[in-house]
Write a protein that holds these residues in place. Structure first.
Motif, mmCIF file in Angstrom:
data_model
loop_
_atom_site.group_PDB
_atom_site.id
_atom_site.type_symbol
_atom_site.label_atom_id
_atom_site.label_comp_id
_atom_site.label_asym_id
_atom_site.label_seq_id
_atom_site.Cartn_x
_atom_site.Cartn_y
_atom_site.Cartn_z
ATOM 1 N N ARG A 36 43.977 -2.125 34.511
ATOM 2 C CA ARG A 36 44.544 -1.422 35.809
ATOM 3 C C ARG A 36 45.815 -2.395 36.152
ATOM 4 N NH1 ARG A 36 42.207 2.616 39.068
ATOM 5 N NH2 ARG A 36 40.258 3.290 38.378
ATOM 6 N N ARG A 37 45.433 -3.832 36.285
ATOM 7 C CA ARG A 37 46.580 -4.735 36.664
ATOM 8 C C ARG A 37 47.859 -4.476 35.654
ATOM 9 N NH1 ARG A 37 44.324 -10.426 39.102
ATOM 10 N NH2 ARG A 37 43.367 -9.437 40.703
ATOM 11 N N GLN A 38 47.564 -4.576 34.385
ATOM 12 C CA GLN A 38 48.485 -4.322 33.525
ATOM 13 C C GLN A 38 49.390 -3.174 33.864
ATOM 14 O OE1 GLN A 38 46.300 -5.099 29.933
ATOM 15 N NE2 GLN A 38 46.767 -7.276 29.861
ATOM 16 N N LEU A 39 48.716 -2.166 33.859
ATOM 17 C CA LEU A 39 49.179 -0.724 34.203
ATOM 18 C C LEU A 39 50.091 -0.746 35.539
ATOM 19 C CD1 LEU A 39 46.655 1.889 33.380
ATOM 20 C CD2 LEU A 39 48.526 1.310 32.187
ATOM 21 N N ARG A 40 49.619 -1.525 36.778
ATOM 22 C CA ARG A 40 50.359 -1.544 37.819
ATOM 23 C C ARG A 40 51.538 -2.320 37.795
ATOM 24 N NH1 ARG A 40 50.208 0.094 42.499
ATOM 25 N NH2 ARG A 40 48.074 0.766 42.947
ATOM 26 N N GLU A 42 53.349 -2.214 35.328
ATOM 27 C CA GLU A 42 54.436 -1.447 34.606
ATOM 28 C C GLU A 42 54.784 -0.318 35.494
ATOM 29 O OE1 GLU A 42 55.870 -2.168 31.522
ATOM 30 O OE2 GLU A 42 54.857 -4.131 31.580
ATOM 31 N N GLY A 43 53.999 -0.153 36.679
ATOM 32 C CA GLY A 43 54.492 0.910 37.646
ATOM 33 C C GLY A 43 53.681 2.181 37.319
ATOM 34 N N LEU A 44 52.521 1.924 36.701
ATOM 35 C CA LEU A 44 51.612 2.977 36.146
ATOM 36 C C LEU A 44 50.243 3.254 36.907
ATOM 37 C CD1 LEU A 44 52.550 2.978 32.386
ATOM 38 C CD2 LEU A 44 53.573 4.558 34.066
ATOM 39 N N ARG A 45 49.439 4.116 36.595
ATOM 40 C CA ARG A 45 48.207 3.962 37.241
ATOM 41 C C ARG A 45 47.342 5.071 36.103
ATOM 42 N NH1 ARG A 45 47.273 9.273 39.966
ATOM 43 N NH2 ARG A 45 49.374 10.233 39.877
ATOM 44 N N PRO A 46 46.147 4.692 36.146
ATOM 45 C CA PRO A 46 45.305 5.392 34.916
ATOM 46 C C PRO A 46 45.598 7.033 35.196
ATOM 47 C CG PRO A 46 43.963 3.663 36.008
ATOM 48 C CD PRO A 46 45.298 3.725 36.840
ATOM 49 N N GLY A 47 45.517 7.385 36.234
ATOM 50 C CA GLY A 47 45.632 8.838 36.596
ATOM 51 C C GLY A 47 44.539 9.674 36.284
ATOM 52 N N GLY A 48 43.224 9.117 36.561
ATOM 53 C CA GLY A 48 42.156 10.004 36.413
ATOM 54 C C GLY A 48 41.542 10.155 34.988
ATOM 55 N N GLN A 49 42.308 9.348 34.056
ATOM 56 C CA GLN A 49 41.355 9.468 32.448
ATOM 57 C C GLN A 49 40.156 8.693 32.570
ATOM 58 O OE1 GLN A 49 43.773 6.636 29.717
ATOM 59 N NE2 GLN A 49 45.152 6.473 31.429
ATOM 60 N N GLU A 50 39.351 8.836 31.255
ATOM 61 C CA GLU A 50 38.183 8.167 31.185
ATOM 62 C C GLU A 50 38.657 6.790 30.664
ATOM 63 O OE1 GLU A 50 35.039 9.195 31.703
ATOM 64 O OE2 GLU A 50 36.120 10.864 32.730
ATOM 65 N N ILE A 51 37.617 5.587 30.880
ATOM 66 C CA ILE A 51 37.964 4.263 30.517
ATOM 67 C C ILE A 51 37.996 4.471 29.096
ATOM 68 C CG2 ILE A 51 36.651 2.091 30.120
ATOM 69 C CD1 ILE A 51 35.496 2.771 32.945
ATOM 70 N N ALA A 52 38.703 3.884 28.150
ATOM 71 C CA ALA A 52 39.020 4.102 26.692
ATOM 72 C C ALA A 52 38.351 2.972 26.120
ATOM 73 C CB ALA A 52 40.568 4.133 26.488
ATOM 74 N N ALA A 53 38.306 1.777 26.804
ATOM 75 C CA ALA A 53 37.430 0.545 26.147
ATOM 76 C C ALA A 53 37.211 -0.406 27.251
ATOM 77 C CB ALA A 53 38.344 -0.058 24.993
ATOM 78 N N GLN A 54 36.711 -1.506 26.750
ATOM 79 C CA GLN A 54 36.436 -2.651 27.707
ATOM 80 C C GLN A 54 36.502 -4.143 27.095
ATOM 81 O OE1 GLN A 54 32.340 -2.370 29.299
ATOM 82 N NE2 GLN A 54 31.524 -2.589 27.122
ATOM 83 N N VAL A 55 37.135 -5.039 27.825
ATOM 84 C CA VAL A 55 36.856 -6.332 27.412
ATOM 85 C C VAL A 55 35.855 -7.195 27.997
ATOM 86 C CG1 VAL A 55 38.320 -8.487 27.587
ATOM 87 C CG2 VAL A 55 39.427 -6.608 27.243
ATOM 88 N N ARG A 70 44.240 4.014 28.403
ATOM 89 C CA ARG A 70 45.393 4.383 27.419
ATOM 90 C C ARG A 70 46.990 4.355 28.308
ATOM 91 N NH1 ARG A 70 41.004 7.060 25.596
ATOM 92 N NH2 ARG A 70 40.550 6.956 23.257
ATOM 93 N N VAL A 71 47.495 3.550 27.849
ATOM 94 C CA VAL A 71 48.814 3.549 28.299
ATOM 95 C C VAL A 71 49.549 4.986 28.101
ATOM 96 C CG1 VAL A 71 51.246 2.360 28.381
ATOM 97 C CG2 VAL A 71 48.996 1.010 27.847
ATOM 98 N N ALA A 72 49.558 5.443 26.838
ATOM 99 C CA ALA A 72 50.156 6.864 26.806
ATOM 100 C C ALA A 72 49.942 8.010 27.647
ATOM 101 C CB ALA A 72 49.887 7.093 25.388
ATOM 102 N N LEU A 73 48.605 7.699 28.388
ATOM 103 C CA LEU A 73 48.180 8.816 29.156
ATOM 104 C C LEU A 73 48.217 8.418 30.701
ATOM 105 C CD1 LEU A 73 44.660 9.886 27.444
ATOM 106 C CD2 LEU A 73 46.801 10.926 27.269
#
Length: 124
Positions: A36-40, A42-55, A70-73
């Motif tokens: 989420r922090r990396q998306l933010r 970049e000016g993005l948000r998850p947008g309701g998508q499911e969790i794709a993976a975890q670290v 997923r960055v693409a979604l």
């Protein structure tokens, strides 16, 4: 990808055989996934998508988790409307206004005193 330690091997599960979602050790997430922090950033948000993976990694208090999306979604971040910005400004102004003397200060009024430092006798 060569896994050098048992620690990293314990958290390496890209096929989700041991964990509910694909899992990677610290700094091993594939390209195209972001927190989420990396998306933010970049000016993005998850947008309701499911969790794709975890670290997973070992940290203070035990095993820590960061979910990846997923960055693409991802969708663009929402921006506040002018009315929302005005409401936030009013709320912050109220936090700077002393209830005793009514003066707007350059700092937030300490909740501990409920009034500005001058009225509380803390400032000379």
């Amino acid at each position: 990808m060569a896994i050098a330690t048992r620690y990293r091997a314990a958290f390496f599960d890209p096929d989700a055989l041991r964990h509910p979602v694909p899992t990677f050790p610290w700094k091993s997430a594939p390209a195209g996934l972001a927190t989420r922090r990396q998306l933010r950033a970049e000016g993005l948000r998850p947008g309701g998508q499911e969790i794709a993976a975890q670290v997973l990694w070992r940290g203070v208090g035990g095993v820590r988790t960061a979910y990846l999306y997923r960055v693409a979604l991802a969708l663009p971040k929402r921006t506040a409307t002018p009315a929302q910005l005005a409401a936030i400004g009013e709320a912050l102004r109220a936090r700077r206004t002393c209830s005793t003397c009514g003066t707007e200060r350059t700092y937030y009024i300490p909740r501990k005193f409920g009034e500005c430092l001058t009225c509380a006798g803390m400032e000379s």
